[in-house]
Design a protein around this motif. Structure first.
Motif, PDB file in Angstrom:
ATOM      1  N   LYS A  63      39.477  45.333  47.914  1.00 35.60           N
ATOM      2  CA  LYS A  63      40.532  45.403  46.916  1.00 35.60           C
ATOM      3  C   LYS A  63      40.042  44.906  45.566  1.00 35.60           C
ATOM      4  N   THR A  64      40.992  44.826  44.619  1.00 35.06           N
ATOM      5  CA  THR A  64      40.719  44.249  43.303  1.00 35.06           C
ATOM      6  C   THR A  64      41.804  43.227  42.989  1.00 35.06           C
ATOM      7  N   LYS A  65      41.478  42.334  42.077  1.00 30.26           N
ATOM      8  CA  LYS A  65      42.437  41.326  41.627  1.00 30.26           C
ATOM      9  C   LYS A  65      42.106  40.998  40.179  1.00 30.26           C
ATOM     10  N   GLU A  66      43.137  40.819  39.352  1.00 31.51           N
ATOM     11  CA  GLU A  66      42.928  40.514  37.940  1.00 31.51           C
ATOM     12  C   GLU A  66      43.594  39.196  37.581  1.00 31.51           C
ATOM     13  N   ALA A  67      42.950  38.475  36.652  1.00 28.77           N
ATOM     14  CA  ALA A  67      43.532  37.228  36.152  1.00 28.77           C
ATOM     15  C   ALA A  67      42.862  36.827  34.851  1.00 28.77           C
ATOM     16  N   ASN A  68      43.643  36.475  33.865  1.00 30.02           N
ATOM     17  CA  ASN A  68      43.173  35.867  32.613  1.00 30.02           C
ATOM     18  C   ASN A  68      41.941  36.531  32.001  1.00 30.02           C
ATOM     19  N   GLY A  69      41.929  37.841  31.974  1.00 28.81           N
ATOM     20  CA  GLY A  69      40.834  38.536  31.304  1.00 28.81           C
ATOM     21  C   GLY A  69      39.655  38.908  32.181  1.00 28.81           C
ATOM     22  N   PHE A  70      39.755  38.719  33.483  1.00 33.21           N
ATOM     23  CA  PHE A  70      38.692  39.126  34.404  1.00 33.21           C
ATOM     24  C   PHE A  70      39.266  40.001  35.503  1.00 33.21           C
ATOM     25  N   LYS A  71      38.443  40.906  35.988  1.00 32.64           N
ATOM     26  CA  LYS A  71      38.821  41.740  37.127  1.00 32.64           C
ATOM     27  C   LYS A  71      37.777  41.532  38.210  1.00 32.64           C
ATOM     28  N   LEU A  72      38.251  41.311  39.425  1.00 31.74           N
ATOM     29  CA  LEU A  72      37.392  41.087  40.585  1.00 31.74           C
ATOM     30  C   LEU A  72      37.521  42.259  41.542  1.00 31.74           C
ATOM     31  N   TRP A  73      36.391  42.824  41.936  1.00 33.66           N
ATOM     32  CA  TRP A  73      36.316  43.774  43.037  1.00 33.66           C
ATOM     33  C   TRP A  73      35.722  42.982  44.184  1.00 33.66           C
ATOM     34  N   TYR A  74      36.350  43.034  45.361  1.00 31.59           N
ATOM     35  CA  TYR A  74      35.802  42.256  46.472  1.00 31.59           C
ATOM     36  C   TYR A  74      35.816  43.045  47.768  1.00 31.59           C
ATOM     37  N   SER A  75      35.021  42.552  48.719  1.00 32.74           N
ATOM     38  CA  SER A  75      34.889  43.201  50.008  1.00 32.74           C
ATOM     39  C   SER A  75      34.708  42.138  51.082  1.00 32.74           C
ATOM     40  N   GLY A  76      35.564  42.173  52.084  1.00 32.77           N
ATOM     41  CA  GLY A  76      35.462  41.245  53.201  1.00 32.77           C
ATOM     42  C   GLY A  76      36.027  41.883  54.451  1.00 32.77           C
ATOM     43  N   VAL A  77      35.489  41.527  55.600  1.00 33.58           N
ATOM     44  CA  VAL A  77      35.924  42.124  56.859  1.00 33.58           C
ATOM     45  C   VAL A  77      36.830  41.178  57.632  1.00 33.58           C
TER      46      VAL A  77
END
Length: 136
Positions: A63-77
């Motif tokens: 998924k992705t998540k955004e906060a305070n000017g940053f965007k995170l793409w992450y991957s976990g099982v």
């Protein structure tokens, strides 16, 4: 925490030119992002980091998540185990042309910066307590 580098292009022969300005990249084993995501974003902003590869996020999903000017793409099982991600400042998120996730230990984001293509790879390879097959 962060190292900076310039993007340099060959412009024929021995001449070189710098494209854009500094692009600050960092890599960080966060231990977990649960409860620490906003704190991490604040530190990245303070240190003027443009992109960070994070390991051991311990978040499940692709998924992705955004906060305070940053965007995170992450991957976990699995929740509470492994996980990788790549965070970009908002000025870079529209430059993303490709995101590849390979389970909970490797992911790659392809960015186009001016005329340069940059591949950022976040990899997590723990080896303590694992057998030889899993280490390979």
């Amino acid at each position: 925490m962060a190292s900076s580098s310039r993007v340099i292009l060959e412009s024929g022969g021995r001449n070189r030119e710098v494209v854009g300005s500094f692009f600050r990249v960092s890599s960080l084993n966060v231990g977990t992002l649960t409860g620490n995501f906003l704190e991490l974003v604040d530190e990245l902003k303070k240190r003027h980091v443009d992109a960070v590869c994070v390991q051991e996020t311990k978040w499940k999903g692709a998924k992705t998540k955004e906060a305070n000017g940053f965007k995170l793409w992450y991957s976990g099982v699995v929740t509470n185990k492994n996980g990788v991600g790549i965070m970009l400042g908002t000025h870079l998120r529209n430059n993303v042309v490709e995101v590849n996730r390979f389970g909970d230990r490797v992911m790659m984001i392809k960015l186009v910066l001016d005329v340069v293509v940059v591949n950022l790879v976040s990899a997590y390879a723990p080896h303590a307590g694992l057998g030889d097959g899993e280490k390979k």
